[in-house]
Write a protein that holds these residues in place. Structure first.
Motif, short mmCIF file in Angstrom:
data_model
loop_
_atom_site.label_atom_id
_atom_site.label_comp_id
_atom_site.label_asym_id
_atom_site.label_seq_id
_atom_site.Cartn_x
_atom_site.Cartn_y
_atom_site.Cartn_z
N VAL A 198 -4.49 -7.44 4.65
CA VAL A 198 -4.64 -6.09 4.12
C VAL A 198 -5.86 -6.10 3.20
CG1 VAL A 198 -3.51 -4.19 2.91
CG2 VAL A 198 -2.14 -5.80 4.26
N LYS A 199 -6.90 -5.31 3.55
CA LYS A 199 -8.15 -5.33 2.81
C LYS A 199 -8.25 -4.11 1.89
CE LYS A 199 -10.53 -7.79 6.53
NZ LYS A 199 -11.63 -7.75 7.50
N PRO A 200 -8.72 -4.30 0.65
CA PRO A 200 -8.88 -3.18 -0.28
C PRO A 200 -10.23 -2.50 -0.09
CG PRO A 200 -9.37 -5.22 -1.38
CD PRO A 200 -8.99 -5.58 0.02
N TRP A 201 -10.46 -1.45 -0.90
CA TRP A 201 -11.72 -0.72 -0.84
C TRP A 201 -12.85 -1.48 -1.56
CZ3 TRP A 201 -12.48 3.03 2.49
CH2 TRP A 201 -11.39 3.77 2.96
N GLU A 212 2.87 -4.36 -4.06
CA GLU A 212 4.12 -3.63 -4.32
C GLU A 212 4.29 -2.47 -3.35
OE1 GLU A 212 3.87 -2.51 -8.36
OE2 GLU A 212 4.23 -4.53 -9.16
N GLU A 213 3.20 -1.75 -3.09
CA GLU A 213 3.28 -0.61 -2.18
C GLU A 213 3.59 -1.07 -0.75
OE1 GLU A 213 3.25 2.57 -2.90
OE2 GLU A 213 3.04 2.15 -5.04
N PHE A 254 3.58 0.51 14.27
CA PHE A 254 4.33 1.08 13.14
C PHE A 254 3.85 0.48 11.82
CE2 PHE A 254 7.86 0.34 10.19
CZ PHE A 254 8.20 1.66 9.87
N LEU A 255 3.66 -0.85 11.79
CA LEU A 255 3.20 -1.50 10.57
C LEU A 255 1.80 -1.03 10.18
CD1 LEU A 255 4.42 -5.15 11.21
CD2 LEU A 255 5.38 -3.53 9.59
N GLU A 256 0.92 -0.90 11.17
CA GLU A 256 -0.44 -0.46 10.87
C GLU A 256 -0.47 0.96 10.30
OE1 GLU A 256 -4.84 -0.31 13.02
OE2 GLU A 256 -3.03 -0.78 14.19
N GLU A 257 0.34 1.85 10.89
CA GLU A 257 0.37 3.23 10.39
C GLU A 257 0.92 3.30 8.97
OE1 GLU A 257 2.64 5.42 13.18
OE2 GLU A 257 1.11 5.33 14.78
N GLY A 261 -1.46 3.91 5.67
CA GLY A 261 -1.11 5.18 5.04
C GLY A 261 -1.26 5.15 3.53
N ILE A 262 -1.35 3.95 2.95
CA ILE A 262 -1.61 3.81 1.51
C ILE A 262 -3.12 3.94 1.32
CG2 ILE A 262 -1.14 2.41 -0.53
CD1 ILE A 262 0.89 0.84 1.16
N GLU A 263 -3.65 5.13 1.41
CA GLU A 263 -5.09 5.36 1.48
C GLU A 263 -5.81 5.05 0.18
OE1 GLU A 263 -5.52 9.36 2.71
OE2 GLU A 263 -4.79 9.00 4.76
N ASP A 264 -5.15 5.20 -0.97
CA ASP A 264 -5.82 4.97 -2.24
C ASP A 264 -6.15 3.48 -2.45
OD1 ASP A 264 -5.54 7.65 -2.64
OD2 ASP A 264 -3.72 7.46 -3.87
N LEU A 265 -5.37 2.58 -1.83
CA LEU A 265 -5.55 1.16 -2.09
C LEU A 265 -6.01 0.37 -0.85
CD1 LEU A 265 -2.26 0.62 -4.14
CD2 LEU A 265 -4.56 0.94 -5.05
N VAL A 266 -5.59 0.79 0.32
CA VAL A 266 -5.82 0.02 1.54
C VAL A 266 -6.98 0.62 2.33
CG1 VAL A 266 -4.82 -0.78 3.70
CG2 VAL A 266 -3.41 -0.67 1.64
#
Length: 277
Positions: A198-201, A212-213, A254-257, A261-266
């Motif tokens: 999982v990569k951040p911005w 946590e999210e 399902f996992l990717e969506e 979906g955590i757009e602010d962090l992912v």
């Protein structure tokens, strides 16, 4: 093995030595011509001795050449590793092959004799078994039933029908027991182990909050495992987290969506490893 052609001598100065020998004979006979040759340089007094010296040197050279060729011939034909040695090895090899040939012939003869004995024994056995078969008494035919038996009320096929019914009943009971046992056996659940990246911005993203999210995503057949931060460059780290899913209930889409979906962090999600359990 040395080349036998080495024994062939090549005498390039033969003509020179022949002329010296002829001149020597003329000097001995007193018919040698005066002047010329080396007499002009050495004088008449020293001419004869000079020719004798040349002839003596020529004979020495001839003797050396003959001795050297003789030594080469001895080395070729009489040495320990030459033709004589090879002939002895060939002779020993031939003798060993002849001995092996005699042994093989003896073994073949023994095998032939054994096969002949077996053939004669089989022939005797076949001849002995055929005679009693011809004299075997013929079985007697069963006597015809009396006319009084035709009126009996006995059912000859009733016993067979009862046996078939009993066999069918036993077979049905066994099939029912097998089906019941099979239904009680728990079915195998197909599961897979996934390693997600999982990569951040950017480097200012709160990675702890991101984890946590991600772990808040819950569903039937989804189990989260260990996670760690892995640097990817320029001070940016990615979240690498493990999870186990049931193939019939959870899909990778399902996992990717859910995670993206955590757009602010992912920024994005990739599957680093996928293994069936």
């Amino acid at each position: 093995m040395a080349n036998p052609l080495v024994c062939d001598s090549v005498w390039k100065d033969k003509q020179k030595y022949e002329e010296a020998e002829a001149h020597y004979q003329q000097v001995l006979a007193g018919t040698a011509p005066k002047g010329g040759g080396k007499d002009k340089k050495q004088g008449k007094s020293g001419g004869g001795s000079s020719i004798k010296n040349e002839i003596a040197e020529a004979r020495q050279q001839i003797q050396k050449v003959l001795n050297s060729h003789k030594g080469n011939c001895i080395q070729i034909f009489g040495g320990s590793g030459g033709v004589a040695g090879d002939n002895s090895q060939v002779t020993r090899r031939v003798e060993s092959l002849e001995k092996e040939n005699r042994d093989l012939k003896k073994v073949v003869e023994d095998m032939k004799a054994l096969v002949q004995r077996l053939e004669s024994r089989v022939t005797k056995l076949e001849g002995g078994s055929s005679a009693p078969a011809a004299q075997a008494p013929t079985p007697k035919k069963p006597a015809a039933p009396a006319e009084d038996d035709e009126d009996d009320d006995i059912d000859l096929f009733g016993s067979d029908e009862e046996a078939d019914e009993e066999a069918d009943k036993i077979r049905q009971e066994r099939l029912a027991a097998y089906e019941a046992k099979k239904s009680k056996k728990p079915a195998l659940i197909a599961k897979s182990s996934l390693l997600l990246d999982v990569k951040p911005w950017d480097d200012e993203t709160d990675m702890k909050k991101m984890e946590e999210e991600v772990r808040k995503i819950t569903a039937d057949g989804l189990l989260w495992g260990q996670a760690k931060l892995v640097p990817i460059g320029y001070g940016i780290k990615k979240l690498q987290i493990n999870c186990v899913i049931e193939d019939d209930k959870i899909s990778t889409d399902f996992l990717e969506e859910e995670i993206t979906g955590i757009e602010d962090l992912v920024q994005s999600m990739d599957i680093a490893a996928f293994n069936k359990i």
